[in-house]
Design an enzyme around this catalytic site. Structure first.
Site, PDB file in Angstrom:
ATOM      1  N   CYS A   8      33.537  44.955  46.649  1.00  0.00           N
ATOM      2  CA  CYS A   8      32.989  43.653  46.999  1.00  0.00           C
ATOM      3  C   CYS A   8      31.713  43.818  47.823  1.00  0.00           C
ATOM      4  O   CYS A   8      30.737  43.092  47.634  1.00  0.00           O
ATOM      5  CB  CYS A   8      34.046  42.888  47.777  1.00  0.00           C
ATOM      6  SG  CYS A   8      33.552  41.225  48.104  1.00  0.00           S
ATOM      7  N   CYS A  60      39.448  40.626  49.500  1.00  0.00           N
ATOM      8  CA  CYS A  60      38.147  40.202  49.993  1.00  0.00           C
ATOM      9  C   CYS A  60      37.786  38.870  49.337  1.00  0.00           C
ATOM     10  O   CYS A  60      37.641  38.806  48.128  1.00  0.00           O
ATOM     11  CB  CYS A  60      37.170  41.308  49.592  1.00  0.00           C
ATOM     12  SG  CYS A  60      35.479  40.974  49.861  1.00  0.00           S
TER      13      CYS A  60
END
Length: 395
Positions: free
Chosen positions: A100, A200
């Protein structure tokens, strides 16, 4: 005034990051990334993105900075979620947080920020950036955060020099309690907000539910391999080269049902990961069972009793060239080079002494001590003192 765009996540860390930058005289803009739409897989009210974006907006209002939301859910699905499903299907265990940062925050998001005229992008990560200036050229360092308990440099282990050049980490010199104290002093709504858990940006996700969206349940057996199994008694051969030795130390043991006994059933080997203890639902053993390997082709989970089961322990691992990454490109090893480092194979792990060995096909990492549950698909990161030099995907 230099313009900084802060990734405001609706948490206390990014809120205080934005405040500190404003205090330092930057022109600060808050940007909230919306990366997920599907609420059906989040655990009810445990930080759905709506609450977070609302908190981020209130923080921006309080600090008197412009605020907007960007929808990156398409890129997130493509680069993170699809990748995760793909890795689990292959029997590997990905780390979505590392990806991410590399793919979303410091790539897609960073490009949007630079298009908005930003000089820098800032996040609420507990890490620091160093700059070495030599002969008119600047080299950027990724340094651990001052708060040992919260250091998040590992999650940024895939960043490049280009990405670090444009990154700022305003809270890297602070500890978590100090960050909360600042937030309380200036009356931020996020001051006492719990740290977000789960994937995330998706919020607190039930991973099996999430995986089941795409990976269909498939009943298989759980096999227990005894510690005394002959495979663990293999005599260590004479090695002609260091590389032969490392290949032996990092080898994968191929298990089969005949080596143990069936002790239970599961819903799909691709939902399990090496070192996992929860979710096996097998009782009656002296010590708890841990997953020592999964075979996604045959749909079998191999387990062993206790944390010190030999199936969990290994001294070396390998990273292939195409999954090898140096933040400090100037320190990248040439073939036959070695380097003494400290390394970790997961986020919370204390750093362990290790040696890097560069070979034609990639990089071996040999640890001084046995490591538990070295897992394919996870990231290994190596440091010298406080600086993270590089990382790679364990193959």
């Amino acid at each position: 005034m230099k313009r900084v765009i802060v990734g405001l996540s609706g948490g206390v860390d990014s809120s205080v990051a934005a405040y500190l930058l404003k205090e330092q005289g930057y022109e600060v803009i808050g940007l909230f990334m919306k990366n997920w739409h599907d609420d059906s897989v989040t655990i009810s009210n445990e930080c759905p993105w709506l609450d977070d974006s609302n908190d981020a907006m209130l923080v921006a209002e309080k600090l008197g900075i412009p605020f907007q939301t960007v929808d990156l859910s398409e890129q997130y699905k493509e680069r993170i979620v699809d990748y995760m499903f793909n890795e689990y299907e292959k029997g590997r265990t990905p780390n979505p947080d590392v990806l991410c940062n590399r793919e979303i925050k410091f790539d897609v998001f960073m490009k949007i920020a630079l298009d908005l005229g930003a000089d820098y992008v800032a996040t609420g990560h507990y890490c620091r950036k160093g700059i070495i200036s030599e002969g008119g050229k600047e080299t950027y360092q990724l340094l651990a955060g001052v708060d040992n308990n919260k250091d998040q440099s590992y999650f940024l282990c895939q960043l490049s020099q280009e990405q670090l050049a444009k990154a700022l980490f305003p809270i890297g010199e602070l500890t978590k309690p100090e960050v909360r104290e600042i937030a309380n002093e200036i009356g931020l709504v996020t001051a006492d907000k719990k740290d977000s858990q789960g994937l995330c940006f998706i919020g607190k996700v039930k991973l099996p539910d999430f995986l089941q969206q795409q990976l269909k349940p498939k009943e298989g057996v759980i096999v227990e391999i005894p510690k005394e199994q002959d495979i663990y008694k293999e005599a260590v051969p004479e090695f002609e080269t260091e590389e032969d030795k490392l290949r032996f130390l990092s080898r994968k043991i191929n298990y089969n049902i005949e080596q143990g006994k069936v002790v239970g059933k599961h819903d799909g080997a691709h939902y399990f990961t090496k070192g996992q203890r929860k979710g096996l639902a097998v009782g009656g053993t002296v010590e708890p069972l841990f997953v020592i390997d999964t075979d996604v082709n045959e749909n079998i989970i191999y387990t062993g009793q206790g944390k010190s089961h030999p199936g969990l322990l290994k001294k070396a691992l390998f990273v292939s060239n195409d999954e090898l990454h140096w933040i400090r490109e100037d320190l990248a090893l040439k073939v036959d080079d070695t380097l003494q480092v400290a390394a970790r194979i997961r986020y919370r792990q204390p750093l362990e002494k290790a040696t890097l060995y560069k070979v034609d096909s990639g990089l071996y990492i040999e640890f001084e001590n046995y490591q538990s549950a070295i897992t394919e698909g996870q990231f290994v990161a190596w440091y010298i003192n406080e600086e993270l030099l590089g990382s790679g995907v364990i193959s």
